[in-house]
Design a protein around this motif. Structure first.
Motif, PDB file in Angstrom:
ATOM      1  N   UNK A   8     -25.836  69.972  -6.947  1.00  0.00           N
ATOM      2  CA  UNK A   8     -27.170  69.560  -7.382  1.00  0.00           C
ATOM      3  C   UNK A   8     -27.317  68.067  -7.113  1.00  0.00           C
ATOM      4  N   UNK A   9     -28.379  67.714  -6.380  1.00  0.00           N
ATOM      5  CA  UNK A   9     -28.664  66.321  -6.049  1.00  0.00           C
ATOM      6  C   UNK A   9     -30.051  65.968  -6.549  1.00  0.00           C
ATOM      7  N   UNK A  10     -30.165  64.830  -7.213  1.00  0.00           N
ATOM      8  CA  UNK A  10     -31.471  64.303  -7.611  1.00  0.00           C
ATOM      9  C   UNK A  10     -31.750  63.121  -6.709  1.00  0.00           C
ATOM     10  N   UNK A  16     -35.240  67.528  -6.998  1.00  0.00           N
ATOM     11  CA  UNK A  16     -33.947  68.138  -7.279  1.00  0.00           C
ATOM     12  C   UNK A  16     -33.623  69.082  -6.123  1.00  0.00           C
ATOM     13  N   UNK A  17     -32.472  68.858  -5.496  1.00  0.00           N
ATOM     14  CA  UNK A  17     -32.023  69.720  -4.407  1.00  0.00           C
ATOM     15  C   UNK A  17     -30.762  70.446  -4.862  1.00  0.00           C
ATOM     16  N   UNK A  18     -30.727  71.744  -4.616  1.00  0.00           N
ATOM     17  CA  UNK A  18     -29.575  72.550  -5.007  1.00  0.00           C
ATOM     18  C   UNK A  18     -29.051  73.264  -3.772  1.00  0.00           C
ATOM     19  N   UNK A  36     -30.436  79.460 -10.957  1.00  0.00           N
ATOM     20  CA  UNK A  36     -30.661  78.006 -10.865  1.00  0.00           C
ATOM     21  C   UNK A  36     -32.079  77.642 -11.263  1.00  0.00           C
ATOM     22  N   UNK A  37     -33.046  78.502 -10.928  1.00  0.00           N
ATOM     23  CA  UNK A  37     -34.434  78.237 -11.291  1.00  0.00           C
ATOM     24  C   UNK A  37     -34.598  78.194 -12.812  1.00  0.00           C
ATOM     25  N   UNK A  42     -39.111  75.193 -11.907  1.00  0.00           N
ATOM     26  CA  UNK A  42     -39.757  75.726 -10.704  1.00  0.00           C
ATOM     27  C   UNK A  42     -39.051  75.277  -9.427  1.00  0.00           C
ATOM     28  N   UNK A  43     -38.909  76.213  -8.479  1.00  0.00           N
ATOM     29  CA  UNK A  43     -38.348  75.897  -7.166  1.00  0.00           C
ATOM     30  C   UNK A  43     -39.504  75.789  -6.186  1.00  0.00           C
ATOM     31  N   UNK A  44     -39.642  74.621  -5.564  1.00  0.00           N
ATOM     32  CA  UNK A  44     -40.737  74.405  -4.616  1.00  0.00           C
ATOM     33  C   UNK A  44     -40.501  75.095  -3.281  1.00  0.00           C
ATOM     34  N   UNK A  45     -39.276  75.082  -2.808  1.00  0.00           N
ATOM     35  CA  UNK A  45     -38.983  75.735  -1.531  1.00  0.00           C
ATOM     36  C   UNK A  45     -37.543  76.221  -1.539  1.00  0.00           C
ATOM     37  N   UNK A  46     -37.281  77.169  -0.655  1.00  0.00           N
ATOM     38  CA  UNK A  46     -35.940  77.749  -0.575  1.00  0.00           C
ATOM     39  C   UNK A  46     -35.638  78.005   0.892  1.00  0.00           C
ATOM     40  N   UNK A  47     -34.417  77.686   1.295  1.00  0.00           N
ATOM     41  CA  UNK A  47     -33.996  77.892   2.683  1.00  0.00           C
ATOM     42  C   UNK A  47     -32.640  78.584   2.657  1.00  0.00           C
ATOM     43  N   UNK A  48     -32.544  79.719   3.317  1.00  0.00           N
ATOM     44  CA  UNK A  48     -31.299  80.479   3.327  1.00  0.00           C
ATOM     45  C   UNK A  48     -30.315  79.887   4.336  1.00  0.00           C
ATOM     46  N   UNK A  49     -29.032  79.999   4.016  1.00  0.00           N
ATOM     47  CA  UNK A  49     -27.978  79.621   4.952  1.00  0.00           C
ATOM     48  C   UNK A  49     -27.516  80.887   5.673  1.00  0.00           C
ATOM     49  N   UNK A  50     -26.589  80.744   6.566  1.00  0.00           N
ATOM     50  CA  UNK A  50     -26.088  81.901   7.315  1.00  0.00           C
ATOM     51  C   UNK A  50     -25.424  82.925   6.388  1.00  0.00           C
TER      52      UNK A  50
END
Length: 65
Positions: A8-10, A16-18, A36-37, A42-50
């Protein structure tokens, strides 16, 4: 079984980035993101990894009497 990790990075501007690692398959990734939400709100965006596109891991437990 893979180790599950959360980073978790602020950022200086307050975002907030997770980064979630160790969950395979979309169901596992979505479950971890939902958890995590609840923690951060609230999660503004989500990006999947491989890992999200890899086959899900299953654990089998056999009991013998």
């Amino acid at each position: 079984m893979n180790q599950k990790e959360f980073a978790i990075t602020i950022t200086p501007d307050g975002r907030v980035e997770i980064h979630i690692q160790g969950y395979k398959g979309t169901a596992g990734c979505n479950s971890a993101a939902a958890m995590m939400e609840k923690i951060v709100g609230h999660i503004d965006s989500q990006r999947e990894t491989s890992e999200a596109y890899e086959p899900e891991e299953t654990v089998r437990i056999d009991q013998h009497h």
